[in-house]
Motif scaffolding. Structure first.
Motif: not given
Ligand SMILES: Nc1ncnc2c1ncn2[C@@H]1O[C@H](COP(=O)(O)OP(=O)(O)O)[C@@H](O)[C@H]1O
Ligand SMILES: [Mg+2]
Length: 402
Positions: A150-154, A207-214, A217-220
């Motif tokens: 997820q480096r550089g993904v926005t 399920q790929r649960l995500l960290h709240p943005p920003p 897409g970082v998976c928690i």
């Protein structure tokens, strides 16, 4: 004779242990002297693995005779590993397939050719940024063509946000190239499977649960079961098979990230590797499918259909839960108290005491992980809370450069 492991991060430990359990000496190659598995290995070679010639020379100098070569968790190591297999005449991913999965432009072209559903997208540079945005529409995602973790993904919500997001993507790319994609709504899932001579063996949907943005897409957490019906999972496995075939995976692990929105599915990416977030370890606990053993046998050229399939699960419910913490200097880390809890199978940290944990901008700034199983969802949530609480984490919050 030695089993060559490309990359010495902790995420590769399962492969090292499996190769050893099957009676093989293990040689670990990593460019960073501090890579934890270098010390674990029978032979540790400190050499940047993207330098294929350099590694081959180092192996010769050290008198290491490769009998297999593999990698597990790292995207960056997939292409070098394919090159090593080709040069050494060992089983491995075709170099062309490794090139496709390492480049989001080639991956998209492969999906389009095989009619695999994927978000609309195209390459984008500074020159054609406005034109690309008009073509793709908002909301969109911009990311490096050759990134990982997820480096550089926005996520881009407005035209005003686009220039800065594009710069981040270009800066995170080794080749200075980026893609712009339509943003797919919906829940994110990972479909894990293993192929042998074209046949697909389904492993797990999580399920790929995500960290709240920003950040985006970082998976928690990777959580099992997916909550989808068996029928729906069968369709996702078929889609994962099609996506794997599209990029040219004939034999080996397949890690497919997708989003589901109602009845719509869109493939975000295919990894020709076991997941780097303890995905295979989790699958083994909740399905009995031993993909790490399968991958070890594949690398050794001895994989059979009988090695691929579910077995006796330890528990019906489980998750990999990533541990996050505020940025600052890491004073003390101790996972041992969490490991004492029933149902906690692994607990560890990616960072060490004395290091400075930067603010979270990608998956790389997560502090650690827990691998847990339980009898039900509520038990799992309760155990996860207790385990997170039991971890001893001490961070001195200070101003750190972003
Ligand atoms: N088109 C998209 N729509 C929605 N979310 C996306 C899209 N592309 C990427 N993402 C989010 O960003 C994360 C990282 O993107 P991905 O393409 O997997 O890059 P990386 O190779 O860095 O993992 C994904 O897991 C997902 O959460
Ligand atoms: Mg990804």
């Amino acid at each position: 004779m030695a089993f060559i492991l490309i990359g010495g991060s902790r995420s590769q430990l399962g492969l090292l242990e499996q190769a050893r359990a099957l009676g093989h000496e293990v040689c670990v190659v990593d460019g960073a002297e501090t890579a934890p598995l270098l010390a674990e290995a029978d032979v540790g070679i400190v050499q940047d693995f993207s330098d294929v010639e350099g590694v081959l020379n180092a192996l010769r100098e050290r008198g290491v005779e490769p009998e297999a070569v593999a990698t597990m968790g790292s995207d960056q190591a997939v292409l070098p590993t394919a090159h090593f297999a080709e040069r050494l005449g060992l089983p491995g991913l075709p170099v062309q397939t490794a090139e496709i999965v390492a480049d989001k432009r080639l991956m998209r072209a492969a999906f389009e050719a095989a009619e695999v559903p994927a978000p609309r997208g195209r390459e984008v540079g500074r020159e054609d940024a406005a034109e690309a945005l008009a073509e793709i529409g908002l909301p969109a995602v911009v990311k490096p063509v050759d990134g990982s973790g997820q480096r550089g993904v926005t996520k881009v919500r407005s035209a005003e946000e686009f220039p800065a997001a594009l710069e981040r993507a270009l800066a995170a790319s080794r080749t200075g190239a980026a893609v712009l994609e339509r943003f797919l709504e919906g829940d994110e899932l990972t479909v894990n499977g293993f192929l042998l001579e074209g046949e697909y063996f389904p492993m797990s949907v999580t399920q790929r649960l995500l960290h709240p943005p920003p950040p985006l897409g970082v998976c928690i957490a990777h959580r099992y079961p997916s909550g989808l019906s068996a029928e729906r999972e069968r369709k996702l496995f078929a889609l994962a098979h099609a996506a794997s075939r599209a990029v040219g995976i004939d034999t080996g692990p397949s890690y497919v990230q997708l989003r589901v929105d109602g009845d719509d599915n869109g493939v975000i990416e295919v990894g020709a590797r076991l997941g780097g977030g303890k995905d295979a370890e989790l699958a083994k606990l909740v399905t009995g499918f031993d993909a790490i053993r399968a991958e070890t046998l594949r690398a050794l050229g001895g994989l059979t259909p009988g090695d691929l399939g579910p077995g006796e699960p330890v528990a019906p419910v489980g998750q990999v839960r990533f541990v996050v913490a505020p940025p600052g200097r890491i004073v003390r880390l101790n996972a041992a108290p969490a490991l004492e809890l029933d149902g906690v199978h692994e607990a560890g940290f990616y960072w060490r005491e004395g290091m400075v944990l930067p603010p979270m901008i990608s998956g790389a700034e997560r502090l650690g992980y827990l691998l847990l199983t339980a009898g039900s969802d509520t038990e799992l949530d309760d155990l996860t809370d207790r385990a997170l609480h039991a971890l001893h984490v001490e961070i001195a919050v200070e101003r750190v450069p972003a």
